[in-house]
Design a protein around this motif. Structure first.
Motif, PDB file in Angstrom:
ATOM      1  N   GLU A 155       0.991  -1.306   0.005  1.00  0.00           N
ATOM      2  CA  GLU A 155      -0.062   0.093  -0.033  1.00  0.00           C
ATOM      3  C   GLU A 155       0.818   1.176  -0.155  1.00  0.00           C
ATOM      4  O   GLU A 155       1.803   1.312   0.901  1.00  0.00           O
ATOM      5  CB  GLU A 155      -0.941   0.101   1.406  1.00  0.00           C
ATOM      6  N   ASP A 156       0.592   2.143  -1.048  1.00  0.00           N
ATOM      7  CA  ASP A 156       1.392   3.183  -0.951  1.00  0.00           C
ATOM      8  C   ASP A 156       0.708   4.723  -0.503  1.00  0.00           C
ATOM      9  O   ASP A 156       1.608   5.722  -0.227  1.00  0.00           O
ATOM     10  CB  ASP A 156       1.857   3.362  -2.618  1.00  0.00           C
ATOM     11  N   GLN A 184      -1.897   2.879   4.777  1.00  0.00           N
ATOM     12  CA  GLN A 184      -1.067   1.922   5.020  1.00  0.00           C
ATOM     13  C   GLN A 184      -1.174   1.670   6.693  1.00  0.00           C
ATOM     14  O   GLN A 184      -1.183   0.764   7.230  1.00  0.00           O
ATOM     15  CB  GLN A 184       0.126   2.394   4.498  1.00  0.00           C
ATOM     16  N   CYS A 199       5.783  -4.673   4.962  1.00  0.00           N
ATOM     17  CA  CYS A 199       4.949  -3.568   4.320  1.00  0.00           C
ATOM     18  C   CYS A 199       5.686  -2.800   3.175  1.00  0.00           C
ATOM     19  O   CYS A 199       6.643  -2.321   3.580  1.00  0.00           O
ATOM     20  CB  CYS A 199       4.409  -2.605   5.466  1.00  0.00           C
ATOM     21  N   ALA A 249       5.561  -0.324  -0.553  1.00  0.00           N
ATOM     22  CA  ALA A 249       4.895   0.679  -1.192  1.00  0.00           C
ATOM     23  C   ALA A 249       4.899   0.760  -2.716  1.00  0.00           C
ATOM     24  O   ALA A 249       4.252   1.694  -3.306  1.00  0.00           O
ATOM     25  CB  ALA A 249       5.198   1.967  -0.492  1.00  0.00           C
TER      26      ALA A 249
END
Length: 243
Positions: free
Chosen positions: A10-11, A16, A34, A36
């Motif tokens: 997730e960017d 996020q 995580c 991006a």
């Protein structure tokens, strides 16, 4: 049950952080990374081999479907798409996504998506779900919980609800006895119009008059076995003989 090794891709910073915070509250999730960007996500997934990825679709102008095609099929994890766009849903399920979360989504909706992953992994026999850890999805108020069937001692009806008892807690679940029996494994038997018992937790039977009996559980809780369900006695005796 082993936890699901999970990667978030997730960017959007706020999206996020919110997803990470909510995932940390789900006990079946082991958040290991995580990312991006598409390239970093591909490298992380191929190296860490997660069980599950949460995947945004538009990543800094690139398309997340490119990530999926760069992962060997035998290493491809379960996928939950998380996006603000609805037009990719057909394509998402075309690559066998488990769920499609459209932003903004609720914590409850996220929990439901994780539940679908766990149920699917059990049905397909993937290694994270053990045979003895069959799961029952229980909605207690606004909270969805996955309860190991092996932990359930008995279930009793209370109007339009059921009370599901484990050794240390209980859950209130809106469901009928008939429906829940269809979702339980064969270690459960109905012993009364208002109660279901897990055979593995029965300590002994105390006969009563007129064909009734008392079922004593391992925690010494007593349940009534109605003569209407006397065929349950044979299942109970078979279970005790097997043990």
């Amino acid at each position: 049950m082993k936890k699901l090794k999970t990667i978030v891709v997730e960017d959007e910073y706020l999206a996020q952080k919110l997803l990470i915070r909510w995932l940390k509250d789900i006990q079946e999730i082991d958040l290991i990374d995580c990312q991006a960007s598409v390239d970093d996500a591909i490298e992380a997934i191929n190296h860490m081999q997660p069980d599950l990825i949460f995947l945004d679709i538009n990543l800094s102008g690139d398309n997340a479907f490119h990530i999926i095609h760069q992962i060997p099929k035998h290493l491809r994890p379960d996928i939950i798409f998380v996006t603000a766009y609805s037009q990719y849903a057909v394509k998402a399920f075309g690559v066998n996504a488990v769920d499609y979360l459209k932003k903004p989504y609720s914590k409850l909706r996220l929990r439901e998506a994780v539940g679908r992953v766990i149920q699917r992994r059990f049905k397909t026999g993937k290694h994270n779900i053990h045979e003895h850890d069959q799961l029952l999805t229980v909605k207690d108020g606004n909270q969805i919980t996955l309860v190991n069937m092996s932990d359930i001692l008995w279930i009793e009806s209370a109007g339009h609800y059921l009370i599901i008892h484990t050794a240390d807690k209980h859950y209130v679940h809106r469901c009928s006895m008939k429906v829940i029996l269809q979702n339980l494994n064969d270690t459960f038997v109905r012993i009364h119009r208002s109660s279901i018992v897990n055979l593995h937790w029965i300590k002994h039977i105390q006969p009563r008059s007129h064909g009734d009996a008392d079922i004593i559980l391992s925690n010494d809780h007593k349940l009534r076995l109605s003569r209407r369900y006397r065929e349950a006695i044979h299942l109970i005796k078979q279970s005790q003989t097997a043990n």
